[in-house]
Scaffold this motif. Structure first.
Motif, PDB file in Angstrom:
ATOM      1  N   SER A 130       0.834  -1.204   0.000  1.00  0.00           N
ATOM      2  CA  SER A 130       0.000   0.000   0.000  1.00  0.00           C
ATOM      3  C   SER A 130       0.868   1.252   0.000  1.00  0.00           C
ATOM      4  O   SER A 130       0.615   2.205  -0.747  1.00  0.00           O
ATOM      5  CB  SER A 130      -0.916  -0.008   1.230  1.00  0.00           C
ATOM      6  OG  SER A 130      -1.633   1.199   1.333  1.00  0.00           O
ATOM      7  N   ARG A 131       1.915   1.245   0.805  1.00  0.00           N
ATOM      8  CA  ARG A 131       2.804   2.413   0.938  1.00  0.00           C
ATOM      9  C   ARG A 131       3.565   2.682  -0.364  1.00  0.00           C
ATOM     10  O   ARG A 131       3.719   3.839  -0.760  1.00  0.00           O
ATOM     11  CB  ARG A 131       3.764   2.151   2.101  1.00  0.00           C
ATOM     12  CG  ARG A 131       4.622   3.319   2.506  1.00  0.00           C
ATOM     13  CD  ARG A 131       5.286   3.027   3.841  1.00  0.00           C
ATOM     14  NE  ARG A 131       4.287   2.931   4.897  1.00  0.00           N
ATOM     15  CZ  ARG A 131       4.246   1.954   5.806  1.00  0.00           C
ATOM     16  NH1 ARG A 131       5.153   0.985   5.799  1.00  0.00           N
ATOM     17  NH2 ARG A 131       3.297   1.945   6.718  1.00  0.00           N
ATOM     18  N   ALA A 132       4.065   1.643  -0.990  1.00  0.00           N
ATOM     19  CA  ALA A 132       4.809   1.819  -2.237  1.00  0.00           C
ATOM     20  C   ALA A 132       3.940   2.481  -3.306  1.00  0.00           C
ATOM     21  O   ALA A 132       4.398   3.369  -4.041  1.00  0.00           O
ATOM     22  CB  ALA A 132       5.322   0.471  -2.738  1.00  0.00           C
ATOM     23  N   GLN A 133       2.683   2.066  -3.383  1.00  0.00           N
ATOM     24  CA  GLN A 133       1.779   2.659  -4.365  1.00  0.00           C
ATOM     25  C   GLN A 133       1.462   4.113  -4.013  1.00  0.00           C
ATOM     26  O   GLN A 133       1.416   4.983  -4.892  1.00  0.00           O
ATOM     27  CB  GLN A 133       0.482   1.844  -4.439  1.00  0.00           C
ATOM     28  CG  GLN A 133      -0.449   2.257  -5.560  1.00  0.00           C
ATOM     29  CD  GLN A 133       0.112   1.938  -6.941  1.00  0.00           C
ATOM     30  OE1 GLN A 133       0.959   1.053  -7.083  1.00  0.00           O
ATOM     31  NE2 GLN A 133      -0.339   2.653  -7.948  1.00  0.00           N
ATOM     32  N   LEU A 134       1.253   4.370  -2.728  1.00  0.00           N
ATOM     33  CA  LEU A 134       0.931   5.727  -2.283  1.00  0.00           C
ATOM     34  C   LEU A 134       2.081   6.689  -2.582  1.00  0.00           C
ATOM     35  O   LEU A 134       1.857   7.819  -3.040  1.00  0.00           O
ATOM     36  CB  LEU A 134       0.622   5.719  -0.786  1.00  0.00           C
ATOM     37  CG  LEU A 134       0.181   7.056  -0.178  1.00  0.00           C
ATOM     38  CD1 LEU A 134      -1.126   7.535  -0.792  1.00  0.00           C
ATOM     39  CD2 LEU A 134       0.033   6.923   1.340  1.00  0.00           C
ATOM     40  N   VAL A 135       3.311   6.252  -2.321  1.00  0.00           N
ATOM     41  CA  VAL A 135       4.480   7.101  -2.591  1.00  0.00           C
ATOM     42  C   VAL A 135       4.551   7.470  -4.062  1.00  0.00           C
ATOM     43  O   VAL A 135       4.726   8.640  -4.423  1.00  0.00           O
ATOM     44  CB  VAL A 135       5.773   6.389  -2.138  1.00  0.00           C
ATOM     45  CG1 VAL A 135       7.003   7.069  -2.733  1.00  0.00           C
ATOM     46  CG2 VAL A 135       5.871   6.373  -0.620  1.00  0.00           C
ATOM     47  N   GLU A 178      15.270  -4.736  11.195  1.00  0.00           N
ATOM     48  CA  GLU A 178      16.117  -4.673  10.007  1.00  0.00           C
ATOM     49  C   GLU A 178      15.308  -5.018   8.761  1.00  0.00           C
ATOM     50  O   GLU A 178      15.544  -4.458   7.682  1.00  0.00           O
ATOM     51  CB  GLU A 178      17.294  -5.650  10.131  1.00  0.00           C
ATOM     52  CG  GLU A 178      18.069  -5.561  11.435  1.00  0.00           C
ATOM     53  CD  GLU A 178      17.394  -6.334  12.574  1.00  0.00           C
ATOM     54  OE1 GLU A 178      17.024  -7.513  12.415  1.00  0.00           O
ATOM     55  OE2 GLU A 178      17.226  -5.698  13.632  1.00  0.00           O
ATOM     56  N   ARG A 179      14.375  -5.961   8.898  1.00  0.00           N
ATOM     57  CA  ARG A 179      13.515  -6.327   7.767  1.00  0.00           C
ATOM     58  C   ARG A 179      12.640  -5.142   7.366  1.00  0.00           C
ATOM     59  O   ARG A 179      12.461  -4.859   6.177  1.00  0.00           O
ATOM     60  CB  ARG A 179      12.657  -7.531   8.143  1.00  0.00           C
ATOM     61  CG  ARG A 179      11.683  -7.993   7.061  1.00  0.00           C
ATOM     62  CD  ARG A 179      10.920  -9.221   7.512  1.00  0.00           C
ATOM     63  NE  ARG A 179      11.845 -10.329   7.760  1.00  0.00           N
ATOM     64  CZ  ARG A 179      11.523 -11.409   8.487  1.00  0.00           C
ATOM     65  NH1 ARG A 179      10.333 -11.501   9.050  1.00  0.00           N
ATOM     66  NH2 ARG A 179      12.399 -12.371   8.650  1.00  0.00           N
ATOM     67  N   ILE A 180      12.095  -4.451   8.359  1.00  0.00           N
ATOM     68  CA  ILE A 180      11.242  -3.297   8.084  1.00  0.00           C
ATOM     69  C   ILE A 180      12.061  -2.187   7.430  1.00  0.00           C
ATOM     70  O   ILE A 180      11.612  -1.541   6.476  1.00  0.00           O
ATOM     71  CB  ILE A 180      10.566  -2.813   9.374  1.00  0.00           C
ATOM     72  CG1 ILE A 180       9.660  -3.916   9.937  1.00  0.00           C
ATOM     73  CG2 ILE A 180       9.756  -1.536   9.123  1.00  0.00           C
ATOM     74  CD1 ILE A 180       9.097  -3.620  11.316  1.00  0.00           C
ATOM     75  N   ALA A 181      13.271  -1.972   7.929  1.00  0.00           N
ATOM     76  CA  ALA A 181      14.133  -0.939   7.345  1.00  0.00           C
ATOM     77  C   ALA A 181      14.467  -1.246   5.895  1.00  0.00           C
ATOM     78  O   ALA A 181      14.516  -0.343   5.045  1.00  0.00           O
ATOM     79  CB  ALA A 181      15.415  -0.808   8.164  1.00  0.00           C
ATOM     80  N   SER A 182      14.691  -2.512   5.579  1.00  0.00           N
ATOM     81  CA  SER A 182      14.985  -2.905   4.206  1.00  0.00           C
ATOM     82  C   SER A 182      13.781  -2.656   3.296  1.00  0.00           C
ATOM     83  O   SER A 182      13.918  -2.127   2.187  1.00  0.00           O
ATOM     84  CB  SER A 182      15.381  -4.389   4.164  1.00  0.00           C
ATOM     85  OG  SER A 182      15.630  -4.811   2.850  1.00  0.00           O
ATOM     86  N   LEU A 183      12.587  -3.011   3.779  1.00  0.00           N
ATOM     87  CA  LEU A 183      11.376  -2.772   3.010  1.00  0.00           C
ATOM     88  C   LEU A 183      11.127  -1.274   2.838  1.00  0.00           C
ATOM     89  O   LEU A 183      10.704  -0.822   1.761  1.00  0.00           O
ATOM     90  CB  LEU A 183      10.175  -3.430   3.703  1.00  0.00           C
ATOM     91  CG  LEU A 183      10.101  -4.953   3.602  1.00  0.00           C
ATOM     92  CD1 LEU A 183       9.034  -5.495   4.556  1.00  0.00           C
ATOM     93  CD2 LEU A 183       9.803  -5.385   2.174  1.00  0.00           C
ATOM     94  N   GLU A 184      11.398  -0.499   3.883  1.00  0.00           N
ATOM     95  CA  GLU A 184      11.210   0.950   3.796  1.00  0.00           C
ATOM     96  C   GLU A 184      12.113   1.543   2.722  1.00  0.00           C
ATOM     97  O   GLU A 184      11.676   2.379   1.907  1.00  0.00           O
ATOM     98  CB  GLU A 184      11.503   1.611   5.141  1.00  0.00           C
ATOM     99  CG  GLU A 184      11.339   3.117   5.114  1.00  0.00           C
ATOM    100  CD  GLU A 184      11.808   3.789   6.386  1.00  0.00           C
ATOM    101  OE1 GLU A 184      11.489   4.982   6.559  1.00  0.00           O
ATOM    102  OE2 GLU A 184      12.495   3.139   7.201  1.00  0.00           O
ATOM    103  N   SER A 185      13.368   1.140   2.699  1.00  0.00           N
ATOM    104  CA  SER A 185      14.314   1.670   1.718  1.00  0.00           C
ATOM    105  C   SER A 185      13.845   1.378   0.300  1.00  0.00           C
ATOM    106  O   SER A 185      13.948   2.242  -0.590  1.00  0.00           O
ATOM    107  CB  SER A 185      15.690   1.049   1.960  1.00  0.00           C
ATOM    108  OG  SER A 185      16.609   1.461   0.982  1.00  0.00           O
ATOM    109  N   CYS A 218       9.742   2.912  -0.183  1.00  0.00           N
ATOM    110  CA  CYS A 218       9.578   4.364  -0.057  1.00  0.00           C
ATOM    111  C   CYS A 218      10.556   5.147  -0.911  1.00  0.00           C
ATOM    112  O   CYS A 218      10.470   6.384  -0.964  1.00  0.00           O
ATOM    113  CB  CYS A 218       9.710   4.787   1.408  1.00  0.00           C
ATOM    114  SG  CYS A 218       8.455   4.035   2.476  1.00  0.00           S
ATOM    115  N   ALA A 219      11.469   4.456  -1.554  1.00  0.00           N
ATOM    116  CA  ALA A 219      12.420   5.093  -2.477  1.00  0.00           C
ATOM    117  C   ALA A 219      13.139   6.280  -1.840  1.00  0.00           C
ATOM    118  O   ALA A 219      13.365   7.305  -2.478  1.00  0.00           O
ATOM    119  CB  ALA A 219      11.696   5.533  -3.751  1.00  0.00           C
TER     120      ALA A 219
END
Length: 212
Positions: free
Chosen positions: A75-80, A116-123, A126-127
């Motif tokens: 959802s976040r990737a699409q919103l960004v 660390e998994r969340i940080a990797s997904l965020e990077s 969220c570009a």
């Protein structure tokens, strides 16, 4: 004048008053002549709203923590890409009800997914995009849950036990302490007017910077 827009996120636990504050901030910024986009997470796009329906559905009690985390970031990737980045590039301000900090708090602190998994997904998802300012509405869990109880039937996440929300709150507070330049922690136990006044005060550096 600085033409890039500004990105403001609101975070907090259940019943903290984000919806009320969002309305107040939207009206204040509009009164300042700010061209504003208001959105939310999960949601904000057709894909995001469809995912939100699934994520909050009480019938999906067996949804795994891993699936929940990936759905939030989808959802976040699409919103960004569809709304936030284009708005900022066009000089608009973006006011978002939750962003990536919510995944650290809910899926990390609450569900126990590795940070660390969340940080990797965020990077990746969220570009590199992060809020210029994050307003964290902080409220004891018991007080927040008492407020939320008056809103009707609990969704899948609202139905979690107090211990889950204590972990969520602790993670939010730890993130705010670790990033004091981005976060402004606001006591959500005050009146809506007091909370709005403090939030508006936190916006002033961004408003001054944008007017240069």
């Amino acid at each position: 004048m600085n033409l890039r827009g500004r990105f403001i996120s609101l975070e907090g636990g259940e019943g903290a008053g984000k919806s009320t504050l969002l309305t107040g901030l939207r009206d204040h910024l509009a009164g300042q002549g700010i061209d504003l986009v208001q959105t939310r997470e999960p949601g904000g796009t057709r894909l995001g709203e469809a995912l939100r329906t699934l994520l909050l559905d009480p019938a999906l009690g067996g949804l795994s923590a891993e699936s929940e985390l990936l759905m939030m970031f989808a959802s976040r990737a699409q919103l960004v890409r569809e709304r936030i980045a284009p708005a900022l590039e066009a000089g608009q301000w973006v006011l978002c009800d939750r962003f990536a900090d919510a995944s650290y708090a809910y899926q990390g602190g609450g569900r126990g997914q590795p940070m660390e998994r969340i940080a990797s997904l965020e990077s990746w998802a969220c570009a590199g995009l992060a809020p210029d300012l994050t307003l964290l509405l902080d409220l004891p869990v018991a007080a927040g849950r008492a407020r939320a109880a008056g809103r009707g039937e609990a969704d899948r996440i609202e139905a979690e036990a107090d211990a889950f929300f204590e972990r969520v709150r602790a993670t939010y507070r730890a993130r705010a302490l670790a990033e004091p330049r981005r976060f402004r922690m606001i006591d959500a136990g005050g009146t809506p007017q007091q909370v709005l006044h403090e939030a508006i005060a936190a916006l002033q550096p961004l408003l001054r910077e944008a007017s240069r």
